[in-house]
Design a protein around this motif. Sequence first.
Motif, PDB file in Angstrom:
ATOM      1  N   HIS A  88     108.736 -35.115  79.336  1.00 52.13           N
ATOM      2  CA  HIS A  88     108.386 -35.565  77.986  1.00 52.13           C
ATOM      3  C   HIS A  88     109.394 -36.592  77.486  1.00 52.13           C
ATOM      4  CE1 HIS A  88     104.966 -33.013  77.166  1.00 52.13           C
ATOM      5  NE2 HIS A  88     105.612 -31.988  77.654  1.00 52.13           N
ATOM      6  N   ALA A  89     110.657 -36.398  77.838  1.00 44.87           N
ATOM      7  CA  ALA A  89     111.682 -37.361  77.443  1.00 44.87           C
ATOM      8  C   ALA A  89     111.375 -38.733  78.032  1.00 44.87           C
ATOM      9  CB  ALA A  89     113.053 -36.882  77.911  1.00 44.87           C
ATOM     10  N   THR A  90     110.997 -38.742  79.310  1.00 38.28           N
ATOM     11  CA  THR A  90     110.695 -40.003  79.987  1.00 38.28           C
ATOM     12  C   THR A  90     109.540 -40.725  79.298  1.00 38.28           C
ATOM     13  OG1 THR A  90     111.437 -39.073  82.089  1.00 38.28           O
ATOM     14  CG2 THR A  90     110.038 -41.029  82.189  1.00 38.28           C
ATOM     15  N   LYS A  91     108.495 -39.966  78.971  1.00 36.35           N
ATOM     16  CA  LYS A  91     107.334 -40.568  78.297  1.00 36.35           C
ATOM     17  C   LYS A  91     107.721 -41.133  76.941  1.00 36.35           C
ATOM     18  CE  LYS A  91     103.907 -37.551  80.502  1.00 36.35           C
ATOM     19  NZ  LYS A  91     102.953 -36.429  80.295  1.00 36.35           N
ATOM     20  N   ALA A  92     108.689 -40.467  76.292  1.00 36.02           N
ATOM     21  CA  ALA A  92     109.112 -40.916  74.967  1.00 36.02           C
ATOM     22  C   ALA A  92     110.123 -42.057  75.032  1.00 36.02           C
ATOM     23  CB  ALA A  92     109.723 -39.742  74.208  1.00 36.02           C
ATOM     24  N   GLY A  93     110.569 -42.391  76.245  1.00 35.50           N
ATOM     25  CA  GLY A  93     111.539 -43.465  76.392  1.00 35.50           C
ATOM     26  C   GLY A  93     112.965 -43.020  76.120  1.00 35.50           C
TER      27      GLY A  93
ATOM     28  N   THR B 171      90.494 -28.743  79.579  1.00 35.81           N
ATOM     29  CA  THR B 171      90.693 -30.197  79.599  1.00 35.81           C
ATOM     30  C   THR B 171      90.906 -30.742  78.188  1.00 35.81           C
ATOM     31  OG1 THR B 171      89.355 -30.420  81.596  1.00 35.81           O
ATOM     32  CG2 THR B 171      89.674 -32.399  80.270  1.00 35.81           C
ATOM     33  N   SER B 172      90.088 -30.308  77.235  1.00 37.63           N
ATOM     34  CA  SER B 172      90.243 -30.801  75.866  1.00 37.63           C
ATOM     35  C   SER B 172      91.488 -30.215  75.203  1.00 37.63           C
ATOM     36  CB  SER B 172      88.991 -30.496  75.031  1.00 37.63           C
ATOM     37  OG  SER B 172      88.702 -29.111  75.028  1.00 37.63           O
ATOM     38  N   PHE B 173      91.887 -29.014  75.613  1.00 39.28           N
ATOM     39  CA  PHE B 173      93.151 -28.447  75.146  1.00 39.28           C
ATOM     40  C   PHE B 173      94.306 -29.355  75.566  1.00 39.28           C
ATOM     41  CE2 PHE B 173      96.751 -25.977  76.983  1.00 39.28           C
ATOM     42  CZ  PHE B 173      97.447 -25.745  75.803  1.00 39.28           C
ATOM     43  N   LEU B 174      94.307 -29.764  76.843  1.00 36.89           N
ATOM     44  CA  LEU B 174      95.375 -30.635  77.339  1.00 36.89           C
ATOM     45  C   LEU B 174      95.377 -31.981  76.608  1.00 36.89           C
ATOM     46  CD1 LEU B 174      95.284 -29.989  81.191  1.00 36.89           C
ATOM     47  CD2 LEU B 174      96.962 -29.160  79.541  1.00 36.89           C
ATOM     48  N   ALA B 175      94.187 -32.483  76.284  1.00 39.32           N
ATOM     49  CA  ALA B 175      94.092 -33.760  75.565  1.00 39.32           C
ATOM     50  C   ALA B 175      94.727 -33.636  74.176  1.00 39.32           C
ATOM     51  CB  ALA B 175      92.636 -34.198  75.446  1.00 39.32           C
TER      52      ALA B 175
ATOM     53  N   GLU C  85     106.816 -28.442  72.808  1.00 39.90           N
ATOM     54  CA  GLU C  85     105.850 -29.441  72.335  1.00 39.90           C
ATOM     55  C   GLU C  85     104.551 -28.778  71.886  1.00 39.90           C
ATOM     56  OE1 GLU C  85     108.784 -31.846  74.597  1.00 39.90           O
ATOM     57  OE2 GLU C  85     107.717 -29.996  75.052  1.00 39.90           O
ATOM     58  N   GLY C  86     104.218 -27.653  72.500  1.00 37.32           N
ATOM     59  CA  GLY C  86     103.008 -26.927  72.118  1.00 37.32           C
ATOM     60  C   GLY C  86     103.186 -26.043  70.908  1.00 37.32           C
ATOM     61  N   ALA C  87     104.392 -26.030  70.342  1.00 35.54           N
ATOM     62  CA  ALA C  87     104.657 -25.201  69.168  1.00 35.54           C
ATOM     63  C   ALA C  87     104.558 -25.988  67.864  1.00 35.54           C
ATOM     64  CB  ALA C  87     106.043 -24.569  69.278  1.00 35.54           C
ATOM     65  N   ALA C  88     104.342 -27.293  67.968  1.00 38.75           N
ATOM     66  CA  ALA C  88     104.260 -28.118  66.759  1.00 38.75           C
ATOM     67  C   ALA C  88     103.014 -27.754  65.960  1.00 38.75           C
ATOM     68  CB  ALA C  88     104.224 -29.597  67.142  1.00 38.75           C
ATOM     69  N   SER C  89     103.192 -27.419  64.713  1.00 42.70           N
ATOM     70  CA  SER C  89     102.063 -27.021  63.864  1.00 42.70           C
ATOM     71  C   SER C  89     101.176 -28.225  63.567  1.00 42.70           C
ATOM     72  CB  SER C  89     102.580 -26.434  62.554  1.00 42.70           C
ATOM     73  OG  SER C  89     103.204 -27.453  61.777  1.00 42.70           O
ATOM     74  N   PRO C  90      99.893 -27.979  63.245  1.00 48.01           N
ATOM     75  CA  PRO C  90      99.024 -29.096  62.860  1.00 48.01           C
ATOM     76  C   PRO C  90      99.601 -29.898  61.684  1.00 48.01           C
ATOM     77  CG  PRO C  90      97.716 -27.125  63.261  1.00 48.01           C
ATOM     78  CD  PRO C  90      99.156 -26.693  63.311  1.00 48.01           C
ATOM     79  N   GLU C  91     100.237 -29.205  60.756  1.00 49.45           N
ATOM     80  CA  GLU C  91     100.852 -29.872  59.608  1.00 49.45           C
ATOM     81  C   GLU C  91     101.936 -30.845  60.057  1.00 49.45           C
ATOM     82  OE1 GLU C  91     103.644 -28.684  55.747  1.00 49.45           O
ATOM     83  OE2 GLU C  91     103.318 -27.261  57.367  1.00 49.45           O
ATOM     84  N   LEU C  92     102.801 -30.394  60.962  1.00 47.76           N
ATOM     85  CA  LEU C  92     103.869 -31.261  61.444  1.00 47.76           C
ATOM     86  C   LEU C  92     103.305 -32.407  62.280  1.00 47.76           C
ATOM     87  CD1 LEU C  92     106.862 -31.886  61.730  1.00 47.76           C
ATOM     88  CD2 LEU C  92     106.952 -30.301  63.669  1.00 47.76           C
ATOM     89  N   VAL C  93     102.311 -32.133  63.108  1.00 49.94           N
ATOM     90  CA  VAL C  93     101.691 -33.185  63.918  1.00 49.94           C
ATOM     91  C   VAL C  93     101.044 -34.240  63.018  1.00 49.94           C
ATOM     92  CG1 VAL C  93      99.825 -33.691  65.551  1.00 49.94           C
ATOM     93  CG2 VAL C  93     101.352 -31.750  65.949  1.00 49.94           C
ATOM     94  N   ALA C  94     100.370 -33.792  61.953  1.00 49.37           N
ATOM     95  CA  ALA C  94      99.748 -34.738  61.025  1.00 49.37           C
ATOM     96  C   ALA C  94     100.805 -35.622  60.364  1.00 49.37           C
ATOM     97  CB  ALA C  94      98.950 -33.983  59.972  1.00 49.37           C
TER      98      ALA C  94
ATOM     99  N   PHE D  87      98.184 -35.514  73.025  1.00 52.10           N
ATOM    100  CA  PHE D  87      98.172 -36.351  71.822  1.00 52.10           C
ATOM    101  C   PHE D  87      99.320 -35.957  70.900  1.00 52.10           C
ATOM    102  CE2 PHE D  87      97.045 -36.578  67.307  1.00 52.10           C
ATOM    103  CZ  PHE D  87      96.844 -37.950  67.151  1.00 52.10           C
ATOM    104  N   SER D  88      99.461 -34.668  70.678  1.00 47.88           N
ATOM    105  CA  SER D  88     100.502 -34.192  69.772  1.00 47.88           C
ATOM    106  C   SER D  88     101.897 -34.439  70.336  1.00 47.88           C
ATOM    107  CB  SER D  88     100.312 -32.690  69.500  1.00 47.88           C
ATOM    108  OG  SER D  88      99.056 -32.450  68.917  1.00 47.88           O
ATOM    109  N   ALA D  89     102.066 -34.157  71.629  1.00 46.57           N
ATOM    110  CA  ALA D  89     103.378 -34.345  72.252  1.00 46.57           C
ATOM    111  C   ALA D  89     103.824 -35.800  72.170  1.00 46.57           C
ATOM    112  CB  ALA D  89     103.333 -33.884  73.704  1.00 46.57           C
TER     113      ALA D  89
END
Length: 328
Positions: A92-97, A46-50, A12-21, A54-56
């Motif tokens: 992450h799966a649980t959060k995504a349903g 803390t802001s890194f985790l935020a 989840e932390g490997a998603a590029s800004p382009e893909l997240v956008a 958001f992206s995840a």
Amino acid sequence: MPVKAELHCHIEGAASPELVARQAKKYGRDTSPFIQDGAFVWHDFTSFLAAYDFSADLFRSEDDYALLSEHYLSSLARDGAIYSEFFISPDHATKAGLSAKAYTDALGEGIRRANAKTGIEARMIVTGVRHVGIEAVEQAARFAAKSGNPMVTGFGLAGDERIGEFEDFVRAFEIAREAGLGITVHAGELTGWQTVEEALDHIRPARIGHGVRAIENPDLVKRIAEEGVVLECCPGSNIALGVFASFAEHPFPALRRAGCRATLNSDDPPYFSTSLKREYEIAAEHFAMSEADLAAVTRTAIEAAFIDRRTKAGLLAKVDARSAHRRL
């Protein structure tokens, strides 16, 4: 530059800004608090985790997760990587349903697509999150042991190192070990050398994620070298998070000189303005590592990979072939 291999990356932390956008547009979310000028924005842990959360949250369906792993692995292959292992979390799966199986199978589909396009090999390491609690980690271990997905070959522990004791998670790792999974744990990153020692004492992992704070205890460094435990080092991440003040102070060269088997990895690459390619460049620029040195690091990573012997032999042959070609 030699071919590359990676053992330590959170998918989840490997998603590029382009893909997240792109995902944010799909789900009608505003990226401005977290992405500016094509880069993630954060100023402390803390802001890194935020930004990370958001992206995840923008990966919600099986198609999303297949796209995520395919996108990341394809980018690695373009940069000369032949192998990748990445961390996945049933939480992450649980959060995504989604069910943990649907999530994992979707990521596996992305692996197959990337392999078909580029030839890159990849495997998944299920992780328990220590600050979520002992039962959750054991549940993740049980899932990893029974997932039935051939791409799941390891089990690990991530999360806040300051919460919980390694001895609390012994049962989870017994479950994973009995299932034949490779074992790795995060330790010695934001906390000191003691967590590395505790991981060795209680969990007996084949690999340690980060582990760089072991440098604070020479006897521990000697033990790591003697036991052959492989360190999944992430220099760019360490500097970005302030674990060390500069690359000049980073212990990667000292650990290798002491006989430790250390590898190069990107952790959560776009958040730390890095990539696996950049980590190899950092090693060449700041650690004075030659192409032969870097090829040796790649070889160490593949030797330590949680993968079957036949595939491992094929990957090692690629490393040797590239090294031989460069010598001509």
